[in-house]
Design a protein around this motif. Structure first.
Motif, PDB file in Angstrom:
ATOM      1  N   TYR A   1       1.147  -1.079   0.189  1.00 17.53           N
ATOM      2  CA  TYR A   1       0.151  -0.309   0.116  1.00 17.53           C
ATOM      3  C   TYR A   1       1.198   1.362   0.092  1.00 17.53           C
TER       4      TYR A   1
ATOM      5  N   THR B   1      -9.423   7.508  -4.405  1.00 16.72           N
ATOM      6  CA  THR B   1     -10.355   7.530  -3.212  1.00 16.72           C
ATOM      7  C   THR B   1     -11.617   8.847  -3.924  1.00 16.72           C
TER       8      THR B   1
ATOM      9  N   TYR C   1     -13.392  -1.752  -7.345  1.00 15.38           N
ATOM     10  CA  TYR C   1     -12.594  -1.845  -6.463  1.00 15.38           C
ATOM     11  C   TYR C   1     -11.285  -2.727  -6.840  1.00 15.38           C
TER      12      TYR C   1
ATOM     13  N   SER D   1      -8.426  -4.446   8.773  1.00 15.18           N
ATOM     14  CA  SER D   1      -8.350  -3.798   7.613  1.00 15.18           C
ATOM     15  C   SER D   1      -9.740  -2.925   8.037  1.00 15.18           C
ATOM     16  N   ILE D   2     -11.006  -3.896   8.264  1.00 14.08           N
ATOM     17  CA  ILE D   2     -12.522  -2.775   8.471  1.00 14.08           C
ATOM     18  C   ILE D   2     -11.928  -1.672   9.408  1.00 14.08           C
TER      19      ILE D   2
ATOM     20  N   THR E   1     -10.172   1.225   8.282  1.00 15.78           N
ATOM     21  CA  THR E   1     -10.799   1.915   7.528  1.00 15.78           C
ATOM     22  C   THR E   1     -11.687   2.946   8.129  1.00 15.78           C
TER      23      THR E   1
ATOM     24  N   GLY F   1     -10.224   6.090   9.840  1.00 13.21           N
ATOM     25  CA  GLY F   1     -10.248   7.105   8.566  1.00 13.21           C
ATOM     26  C   GLY F   1     -11.228   8.048   8.822  1.00 13.21           C
TER      27      GLY F   1
ATOM     28  N   ILE G   1     -10.601   8.736   5.847  1.00 17.85           N
ATOM     29  CA  ILE G   1     -10.986   7.517   5.011  1.00 17.85           C
ATOM     30  C   ILE G   1     -10.007   7.710   3.861  1.00 17.85           C
TER      31      ILE G   1
ATOM     32  N   THR H   1      -7.073   6.116   4.620  1.00 22.53           N
ATOM     33  CA  THR H   1      -7.283   4.323   4.901  1.00 22.53           C
ATOM     34  C   THR H   1      -7.947   3.770   4.128  1.00 22.53           C
ATOM     35  N   ALA H   2      -8.868   3.827   3.590  1.00 24.82           N
ATOM     36  CA  ALA H   2      -9.984   3.207   2.966  1.00 24.82           C
ATOM     37  C   ALA H   2      -9.195   2.009   2.643  1.00 24.82           C
TER      38      ALA H   2
ATOM     39  N   PHE I   1      -7.476  -1.784   2.692  1.00 20.53           N
ATOM     40  CA  PHE I   1      -8.717  -2.366   2.981  1.00 20.53           C
ATOM     41  C   PHE I   1      -8.374  -3.595   1.822  1.00 20.53           C
TER      42      PHE I   1
END
Length: 256
Positions: free
Chosen positions: A29, A40, A111, A211-212, A215, A218, A226, A229-230, A233
């Protein structure tokens, strides 16, 4: 449909444990963090525009709805659940939600782009903006079908007091990579994801849960966090796929 080209990849696969998968995801990442934030942000802007258009289209006034919801929360309607009933009585609210859901499904292939970008970063390839939109050029319908099934499952989880959502996500966690890298249909991807997630449930639960949480963190950071951080995932999703299935064969992106 994907065209696969066979050659030796230099990508790495983590061990099948929580710390290795999360560490692998973080490393990938960080290689594409700039691109991820940009995509995003673009997706967020498009979603806002869609929401602003769908409301008036069906006669729904978001500002009036928000004011009414605040009044209901003040008089305690939130606690007894009547706020939910009242929201669905607002003109155009249900129609707006349904239309937004349909348009959201049409955006679902993006995605796959995050997962594909992680793969290119992992194998030492250059990442470009077009990589994030591979899902719209290849197997777009399968991502939408998969997104619909997962969306229904998540909705049921939310109806059951939210907590069950965390326990069902591991079964859906690898669906997108299976469609992307194995040219699977939405249904076949679901079967494979369920099989892998069920066989390795503890680790998959821990990886998807963290991971959630990242998110959600964020969102807590003034909402704007977000953007940062999103995408993690999907980095974790790719790393988990590499751990249990292996570094995938390379996809020939038509845009390259």
């Amino acid at each position: 449909m994907e065209n696969f080209s066979e050659f030796d990849l230099k990508g790495t696969a983590p061990q099948r444990n929580f710390s290795d998968i999360i560490g692998h995801a973080f490393n990938n990442y960080m290689k594409i963090i700039g691109w991820s934030i940009l995509v995003t942000l673009l997706t967020f802007v498009v979603s806002i525009l869609i929401s602003s258009l769908t409301g008036p289209l069906v006669g729904y006034n978001a500002l009036e709805s928000q004011a009414e919801m605040e009044e209901l929360m003040k008089d305690g309607s939130f606690a007894d659940g009547s706020i939910v009933t009242r929201m669905f009585q607002i003109p155009g609210y249900l129609e707006s939600m349904l239309l937004s859901g349909v348009l959201g499904l049409l955006m679902y292939p993006v995605y796959a782009g995050y997962v594909y970008a992680m793969h290119r970063a992992n194998t030492g390839q250059t990442v470009s903006l077009s990589d994030f939109f591979i899902g719209f050029r290849q197997n777009a319908l399968q991502y939408i079908v998969y997104g619909l099934i997962m969306g229904i499952a998540v909705m049921i989880g939310f109806m059951l007091c939210v907590l069950p959502v965390f326990f069902i996500i591991p079964f859906f966690f690898l669906g997108i990579p299976f469609i992307l890298f194995e040219n699977a249909s939405g249904i076949d991807a679901l079967k494979k994801s369920f099989s892998t997630g069920g066989s390795n449930y503890g680790t998959m639960l821990a990886v998807s849960f963290i991971s959630i949480i990242i998110t959600i963190a964020g969102i807590i950071l003034c909402g704007i966090g977000i953007l940062l951080t999103a995408p993690f995932f999907y980095a974790a999703m790719y790393s988990a796929y590499c751990a249990y299935i292996g570094v995938p064969r390379e996809i020939q992106n038509p845009s390259h």
